[in-house]
Design an enzyme around this catalytic site. Structure first.
Site, mmCIF file in Angstrom:
data_model
loop_
_atom_site.group_PDB
_atom_site.id
_atom_site.type_symbol
_atom_site.label_atom_id
_atom_site.label_comp_id
_atom_site.label_asym_id
_atom_site.label_seq_id
_atom_site.Cartn_x
_atom_site.Cartn_y
_atom_site.Cartn_z
ATOM 1 N N HIS A 50 -52.131 -1.306 27.156
ATOM 2 C CA HIS A 50 -51.828 -1.801 28.511
ATOM 3 C C HIS A 50 -50.350 -2.105 28.673
ATOM 4 O O HIS A 50 -49.966 -2.789 29.607
ATOM 5 C CB HIS A 50 -52.688 -3.034 28.797
ATOM 6 C CG HIS A 50 -54.157 -2.739 28.611
ATOM 7 N ND1 HIS A 50 -54.930 -2.202 29.602
ATOM 8 C CD2 HIS A 50 -54.947 -2.832 27.509
ATOM 9 C CE1 HIS A 50 -56.163 -2.013 29.136
ATOM 10 N NE2 HIS A 50 -56.196 -2.381 27.868
ATOM 11 N N LYS A 71 -34.936 -15.087 -3.013
ATOM 12 C CA LYS A 71 -34.572 -14.432 -4.274
ATOM 13 C C LYS A 71 -33.172 -14.874 -4.715
ATOM 14 O O LYS A 71 -32.958 -15.252 -5.850
ATOM 15 C CB LYS A 71 -34.639 -12.916 -4.083
ATOM 16 C CG LYS A 71 -34.261 -12.151 -5.319
ATOM 17 C CD LYS A 71 -34.421 -10.662 -5.090
ATOM 18 C CE LYS A 71 -33.740 -9.884 -6.194
ATOM 19 N NZ LYS A 71 -33.860 -8.449 -6.000
ATOM 20 N N GLY A 118 -36.663 -7.853 -2.552
ATOM 21 C CA GLY A 118 -37.305 -8.830 -1.668
ATOM 22 C C GLY A 118 -38.479 -8.240 -0.901
ATOM 23 O O GLY A 118 -39.553 -8.836 -0.815
ATOM 24 N N ARG A 119 -38.312 -7.047 -0.345
ATOM 25 C CA ARG A 119 -39.371 -6.461 0.499
ATOM 26 C C ARG A 119 -40.519 -5.893 -0.324
ATOM 27 O O ARG A 119 -41.492 -5.402 0.236
ATOM 28 C CB ARG A 119 -38.777 -5.409 1.428
ATOM 29 C CG ARG A 119 -37.949 -4.349 0.738
ATOM 30 C CD ARG A 119 -37.090 -3.567 1.726
ATOM 31 N NE ARG A 119 -36.205 -2.599 1.098
ATOM 32 C CZ ARG A 119 -34.985 -2.868 0.639
ATOM 33 N NH1 ARG A 119 -34.512 -4.097 0.701
ATOM 34 N NH2 ARG A 119 -34.240 -1.933 0.101
ATOM 35 N N LYS A 171 -23.341 -10.445 7.788
ATOM 36 C CA LYS A 171 -23.433 -11.772 7.159
ATOM 37 C C LYS A 171 -22.024 -12.317 6.907
ATOM 38 O O LYS A 171 -21.743 -13.489 7.153
ATOM 39 C CB LYS A 171 -24.152 -11.676 5.808
ATOM 40 C CG LYS A 171 -25.647 -11.448 5.883
ATOM 41 C CD LYS A 171 -26.240 -11.525 4.468
ATOM 42 C CE LYS A 171 -27.651 -11.010 4.431
ATOM 43 N NZ LYS A 171 -28.221 -10.989 3.096
ATOM 44 N N GLU A 191 -30.059 -18.718 6.512
ATOM 45 C CA GLU A 191 -31.164 -19.267 7.302
ATOM 46 C C GLU A 191 -32.045 -20.174 6.450
ATOM 47 O O GLU A 191 -32.452 -21.267 6.870
ATOM 48 C CB GLU A 191 -32.047 -18.131 7.859
ATOM 49 C CG GLU A 191 -31.380 -17.237 8.884
ATOM 50 C CD GLU A 191 -30.677 -16.030 8.273
ATOM 51 O OE1 GLU A 191 -30.227 -16.126 7.104
ATOM 52 O OE2 GLU A 191 -30.569 -15.012 8.966
ATOM 53 N N GLU A 203 -35.243 -0.995 5.987
ATOM 54 C CA GLU A 203 -34.248 -1.551 5.061
ATOM 55 C C GLU A 203 -34.155 -0.667 3.818
ATOM 56 O O GLU A 203 -33.094 -0.524 3.214
ATOM 57 C CB GLU A 203 -34.587 -3.002 4.691
ATOM 58 C CG GLU A 203 -33.380 -3.766 4.153
ATOM 59 C CD GLU A 203 -33.626 -5.258 3.946
ATOM 60 O OE1 GLU A 203 -34.467 -5.614 3.107
ATOM 61 O OE2 GLU A 203 -32.966 -6.078 4.608
HETATM 62 O O1 F6P Z 1 -30.530 -9.721 4.545
HETATM 63 C C1 F6P Z 1 -31.455 -8.906 3.919
HETATM 64 C C2 F6P Z 1 -32.146 -9.589 2.768
HETATM 65 O O2 F6P Z 1 -31.337 -9.576 1.649
HETATM 66 C C3 F6P Z 1 -33.486 -8.937 2.487
HETATM 67 O O3 F6P Z 1 -33.367 -7.816 1.708
HETATM 68 C C4 F6P Z 1 -34.244 -10.061 1.857
HETATM 69 O O4 F6P Z 1 -35.625 -9.843 1.854
HETATM 70 C C5 F6P Z 1 -33.822 -11.207 2.750
HETATM 71 O O5 F6P Z 1 -32.461 -10.945 3.042
HETATM 72 C C6 F6P Z 1 -33.967 -12.562 2.149
HETATM 73 O O6 F6P Z 1 -33.250 -12.688 0.956
HETATM 74 P P1 F6P Z 1 -33.522 -13.862 -0.048
HETATM 75 O O7 F6P Z 1 -34.923 -13.746 -0.544
HETATM 76 O O8 F6P Z 1 -32.511 -13.705 -1.137
HETATM 77 O O9 F6P Z 1 -33.324 -15.160 0.704
#
Ligand code: F6P
Length: 506
Positions: free
Chosen positions: A363, A193, A246-247, A472, A199, A332
């Protein structure tokens, strides 16, 4: 802690019922196994093994009224700024339904339709190409939703592509995957987003450098400039918007990988399922509103009985990722201790959500669910009609599912305390007639609406996530020290850790 007036009725009912065994609650009210239930299309939920009675339920629904949950749902769908700390609406419902008369939600729905048409064109283009493998690069909401849905809906795969997901900052994942792929037959989707997530940018760079030519690199983002600056051509960038968290974004172009896996018809069926749940949540009377009942059961366990954990156990390995997905959606969204008005909620908010797949986890951690000192409410999810042709296995699966819920609720006495099952452990049973794109859409939308009802009752914002920022920022600050180009590390423990690895990393 002083109990706020809104919550007093609930505490009185909890005090009255906290010692009452479930067995007795059910024996005294034999109609509840059939009446403490809600069916919405292919989705059925049975709440009769929650430790409330009818009077307590009345108080719970009254609490929802007092906290104006029905009006809050109207606001959500209409595009009111429910994400108050970021001054935005949260219009994920407009990605799949058009149920509000408001101009804002109508416009959002139109934008979603336009983006979906563009996504369909890109799906068709890839289907007609020689691409065999798709790599979705994203994390959090840009990974969990499409990954869960691709896994859950494998039986609906068109079989046209192999799907891969890269999410973690650790590069072993991407290094291992690259050994298995042909760069000329691989397309990459960068999903972010913000297009600022460490990452995703790291993995995206590794993959794009490996891939070389950019014509099979796609992006899904609300930050089109950044994606273009990264090297993705504008015609291969699908939009997202700041009004979708995002979620909550699986229903948008974030579902591109899923659309490639199950085709646009399958994707649309999932949206239709979510839209059916949207209509239910808006139209059903409170006592038959599945998402509200779900949320109030959580309120009862958390704020009435003081239970601080919640286990989600799907009895279907196709839903193995559901607990992970719900961890982000619930924790979150609801892991907050400040209200919209800056004050404290005055009651506990989100429980720890965790889980695993039945029967496998019977189990492993079920021992603790049955005999541990803590009571953990369990949410069981079963699928009535399987997609395989092995009836004996399916009967065993359902027998285990029902047996576990019964054992947790009723327990069993024994003169030997080590062999005694205390019982009185609450659970909800959710059954899907079948696991299809439609029923999965319904289920996930139900959870989204339950989260929103909980946020409204607790007075918190379900759509921001300030709690993830500090870590972060600190990680960014540590990069120069780890790269050996600068120091500036103030924390003495971090200093010691850096010194320790410094002596070992060469
Ligand atoms: O670190 C949390 C977050 O902002 C989430 O809310 C989001 O889904 C994820 O990182 C990834 O964010 P983006 O889609 O901006 O890479």
């Amino acid at each position: 802690m002083r109990i706020a007036p809104d919550w007093q009725a609930l505490s009185l009912h909890a005090a009255r019922l906290c010692e009452k065994p479930l067995r007795e609650l059910i024996a005294e009210d034999p109609a509840r196994p059939c009446e403490f239930t809600v069916r919405v299309g292919a989705l059925y939920a049975n709440f009769s093994r929650q430790r409330y009675d009818r009077e307590a339920l009345v108080a719970l629904f009254a609490l929802a009224q007092a906290k104006q949950v029905p009006g809050a749902f109207d606001d959500l769908f209409a595009g009111v700024e429910v994400n108050r700390s970021e001054h935005r609406p949260a219009l994920h419902t407009a990605l799949r339904s058009n149920l509000s008369a408001s101009e804002i939600s109508r416009r959002a729905h139109q934008e979603a339709l336009t983006a979906r048409a563009r996504m369909a064109a890109l799906v068709a283009e890839l289907e007609a190409s020689d691409i065999t493998d798709i790599v979705n690069v994203g994390i959090g909401g840009s990974d969990l939703g499409p990954r869960l849905a691709c896994e859950a809906l494998r039986d609906f795969s068109t079989g046209r592509f192999r799907l891969h997901f890269i999410n973690n900052a650790d590069a072993h994942q991407v290094a291992q995957l690259l050994r298995t792929l042909d760069r000329n037959k691989t397309a990459i989707i960068l999903v972010s987003k913000t297009f600022g997530t460490q990452e995703t940018l790291l993995n995206g760079r590794i993959l794009c450098d490996w891939r070389g030519a950019d014509e099979r690199v796609y992006a899904v983002t609300a930050n089109i400039e950044k994606a273009a600056a990264f090297g993705v051509s504008p015609e291969r960038i699908l939009p997202m918007w700041d009004w979708v968290g995002g979620r909550y974004s699986l229903w948008s172009s974030v579902g591109f990988a899923l659309a490639l896996a199950i085709g646009m018809d399958g994707f649309q069926a999932m949206l239709d399922g979510a839209a059916a749940m949207d209509a239910h949540v808006l139209e059903a009377q409170s006592e038959k509103n599945l998402a509200l009942w779900h949320a109030l059961s959580l309120i009862w366990n958390r704020n009435g009985l003081g239970l601080d954990s919640h286990a989600v156990i799907p009895y279907d390995p196709r839903l193995e990722l559901l607990p992970d997905y719900l961890q982000q959606l619930f924790m979150e969204s609801l892991g907050k201790s400040a209200c919209n008005n800056g004050g404290a909620p005055g009651v506990a908010t989100v429980p720890v959500l965790w889980g695993g797949v039945g029967t496998s986890c019977q189990h492993s951690f079920f021992q603790a669910l049955h005999q541990g000192t803590d009571t953990v409410p369990v949410e069981f999810i079963g699928v009535v009609r399987p997609a395989h042709g092995y009836p004996d296995s399916h009967c065993a699966q359902l027998a285990n599912l029902f047996a576990q819920a019964e054992a947790l609720a009723n327990g069993e006495d024994n003169f030997d305390t080590q062999r005694r099952y205390p019982g009185n452990r609450p659970s909800t049973m959710i059954l899907l007639d079948e696991l299809t794109p439609h029923s999965l859409g319904m289920l996930l939308a139900m959870y989204e609406h339950s989260v929103f009802a909980l946020a409204t009752i607790w007075g918190i914002n379900a759509f921001d996530q300030w709690g993830v920022q500090l870590g972060k920022r600190l990680a960014d600050g540590l990069l120069p020290a780890l790269a050996g180009v600068a120091d500036g590390v103030n924390d003495p423990v971090t200093r010691a850790l850096l010194d320790e690895i410094g002596t070992r990393s060469s």
